[in-house]
Design a protein around this motif. Structure first.
Motif, PDB file in Angstrom:
ATOM      1  N   CYS A  13       0.817  -1.208   0.000  1.00  0.00           N
ATOM      2  CA  CYS A  13       0.000   0.000   0.000  1.00  0.00           C
ATOM      3  C   CYS A  13       0.853   1.262   0.000  1.00  0.00           C
ATOM      4  O   CYS A  13       0.555   2.224  -0.696  1.00  0.00           O
ATOM      5  CB  CYS A  13      -0.932  -0.006   1.203  1.00  0.00           C
ATOM      6  N   PHE A  14       1.930   1.259   0.731  1.00  0.00           N
ATOM      7  CA  PHE A  14       2.786   2.443   0.802  1.00  0.00           C
ATOM      8  C   PHE A  14       4.146   2.202   0.173  1.00  0.00           C
ATOM      9  O   PHE A  14       5.036   3.017   0.301  1.00  0.00           O
ATOM     10  CB  PHE A  14       2.942   2.887   2.256  1.00  0.00           C
ATOM     11  N   GLY A  15       4.317   1.102  -0.531  1.00  0.00           N
ATOM     12  CA  GLY A  15       5.597   0.792  -1.146  1.00  0.00           C
ATOM     13  C   GLY A  15       5.518   0.624  -2.647  1.00  0.00           C
ATOM     14  O   GLY A  15       6.182  -0.237  -3.209  1.00  0.00           O
ATOM     15  N   PHE A  16       4.704   1.424  -3.328  1.00  0.00           N
ATOM     16  CA  PHE A  16       4.562   1.290  -4.772  1.00  0.00           C
ATOM     17  C   PHE A  16       5.867   1.552  -5.512  1.00  0.00           C
ATOM     18  O   PHE A  16       6.110   0.953  -6.558  1.00  0.00           O
ATOM     19  CB  PHE A  16       3.478   2.227  -5.307  1.00  0.00           C
ATOM     20  N   VAL A  67      -4.966   6.013  -7.512  1.00  0.00           N
ATOM     21  CA  VAL A  67      -6.295   5.440  -7.272  1.00  0.00           C
ATOM     22  C   VAL A  67      -6.245   4.483  -6.091  1.00  0.00           C
ATOM     23  O   VAL A  67      -7.139   4.486  -5.238  1.00  0.00           O
ATOM     24  CB  VAL A  67      -6.821   4.740  -8.546  1.00  0.00           C
ATOM     25  N   SER A  68      -5.193   3.685  -6.019  1.00  0.00           N
ATOM     26  CA  SER A  68      -5.069   2.724  -4.913  1.00  0.00           C
ATOM     27  C   SER A  68      -4.960   3.411  -3.560  1.00  0.00           C
ATOM     28  O   SER A  68      -5.605   3.000  -2.594  1.00  0.00           O
ATOM     29  CB  SER A  68      -3.844   1.840  -5.127  1.00  0.00           C
ATOM     30  N   LEU A  69      -4.158   4.455  -3.488  1.00  0.00           N
ATOM     31  CA  LEU A  69      -3.985   5.150  -2.210  1.00  0.00           C
ATOM     32  C   LEU A  69      -5.248   5.900  -1.799  1.00  0.00           C
ATOM     33  O   LEU A  69      -5.630   5.884  -0.627  1.00  0.00           O
ATOM     34  CB  LEU A  69      -2.787   6.088  -2.268  1.00  0.00           C
ATOM     35  N   PHE A  70      -5.920   6.539  -2.762  1.00  0.00           N
ATOM     36  CA  PHE A  70      -7.170   7.218  -2.431  1.00  0.00           C
ATOM     37  C   PHE A  70      -8.250   6.210  -2.034  1.00  0.00           C
ATOM     38  O   PHE A  70      -9.037   6.461  -1.118  1.00  0.00           O
ATOM     39  CB  PHE A  70      -7.658   8.089  -3.592  1.00  0.00           C
ATOM     40  N   ALA A  71      -8.288   5.071  -2.720  1.00  0.00           N
ATOM     41  CA  ALA A  71      -9.257   4.034  -2.365  1.00  0.00           C
ATOM     42  C   ALA A  71      -8.973   3.488  -0.966  1.00  0.00           C
ATOM     43  O   ALA A  71      -9.898   3.250  -0.189  1.00  0.00           O
ATOM     44  CB  ALA A  71      -9.225   2.914  -3.393  1.00  0.00           C
ATOM     45  N   ALA A 119      -6.852  -4.478 -17.917  1.00  0.00           N
ATOM     46  CA  ALA A 119      -8.103  -4.499 -17.167  1.00  0.00           C
ATOM     47  C   ALA A 119      -7.916  -5.165 -15.812  1.00  0.00           C
ATOM     48  O   ALA A 119      -8.452  -4.680 -14.794  1.00  0.00           O
ATOM     49  CB  ALA A 119      -9.183  -5.219 -17.965  1.00  0.00           C
ATOM     50  N   LEU A 120      -7.142  -6.239 -15.762  1.00  0.00           N
ATOM     51  CA  LEU A 120      -6.923  -6.927 -14.485  1.00  0.00           C
ATOM     52  C   LEU A 120      -6.098  -6.092 -13.524  1.00  0.00           C
ATOM     53  O   LEU A 120      -6.303  -6.149 -12.321  1.00  0.00           O
ATOM     54  CB  LEU A 120      -6.228  -8.286 -14.720  1.00  0.00           C
ATOM     55  N   TRP A 121      -5.177  -5.270 -14.032  1.00  0.00           N
ATOM     56  CA  TRP A 121      -4.411  -4.383 -13.154  1.00  0.00           C
ATOM     57  C   TRP A 121      -5.349  -3.438 -12.444  1.00  0.00           C
ATOM     58  O   TRP A 121      -5.218  -3.184 -11.250  1.00  0.00           O
ATOM     59  CB  TRP A 121      -3.372  -3.581 -13.928  1.00  0.00           C
ATOM     60  N   TRP A 122      -6.296  -2.869 -13.176  1.00  0.00           N
ATOM     61  CA  TRP A 122      -7.228  -1.909 -12.578  1.00  0.00           C
ATOM     62  C   TRP A 122      -8.192  -2.587 -11.624  1.00  0.00           C
ATOM     63  O   TRP A 122      -8.543  -2.047 -10.589  1.00  0.00           O
ATOM     64  CB  TRP A 122      -7.996  -1.143 -13.650  1.00  0.00           C
ATOM     65  N   ILE A 123      -8.638  -3.796 -11.961  1.00  0.00           N
ATOM     66  CA  ILE A 123      -9.558  -4.535 -11.078  1.00  0.00           C
ATOM     67  C   ILE A 123      -8.857  -4.904  -9.774  1.00  0.00           C
ATOM     68  O   ILE A 123      -9.406  -4.762  -8.698  1.00  0.00           O
ATOM     69  CB  ILE A 123     -10.096  -5.784 -11.777  1.00  0.00           C
ATOM     70  N   ALA A 124      -7.607  -5.379  -9.887  1.00  0.00           N
ATOM     71  CA  ALA A 124      -6.881  -5.816  -8.691  1.00  0.00           C
ATOM     72  C   ALA A 124      -6.560  -4.627  -7.821  1.00  0.00           C
ATOM     73  O   ALA A 124      -6.555  -4.698  -6.633  1.00  0.00           O
ATOM     74  CB  ALA A 124      -5.612  -6.537  -9.080  1.00  0.00           C
TER      75      ALA A 124
END
Length: 124
Positions: A13-16, A67-71, A119-124
């Protein structure tokens, strides 16, 4: 349960920034680059493969991490409410199921062809 949660939920989550080289070398979002840039990128070897091939690919990674961090921050509101109503064990079990599903989607994304991985990157 605690050990599984540490290994699956910790770090990403914090290590992108540490994940970017792995994603670049696997060719994620490479289809967004122009054909000549993608061909040059595919010919790279070693540490050169761990850098972005084009601005569109790098922009996609930035969008994905944003998007991941905001989510993750937005889900904390629902998580707090569920934690009060259902309890910690139920919440961590659901979280682990979601994370394991996301990791499974990421692991098979590269083997599904050219259009499905994005698409799978965005779904995951």
């Amino acid at each position: 349960l605690a050990g599984l949660s540490v290994f699956t939920l910790g770090g990403l989550c914090f290590g992108f920034d540490s994940v970017y080289p792995v994603l670049y070398s696997s060719g994620a979002f490479l289809d967004l680059c122009a054909a000549d840039e993608a061909a040059a990128c595919a010919a790279r070897s070693g540490e050169e493969r761990q850098r972005s091939c084009c601005k569109a690919q790098a922009s996609s990674f930035v969008s994905l991490s944003s998007v991941s961090l905001f989510a993750a921050d937005g889900v904390m509101v629902a998580y707090g409410e569920l934690m009060d109503r259902r309890g910690a064990r139920w919440c961590i079990s659901v979280a682990l199921c979601l994370v394991c599903t996301g990791l499974a989607l990421l692991s098979i994304a590269g083997s599904l062809g050219a259009s499905s991985p994005a698409a799978l990157w965005w779904i995951a």
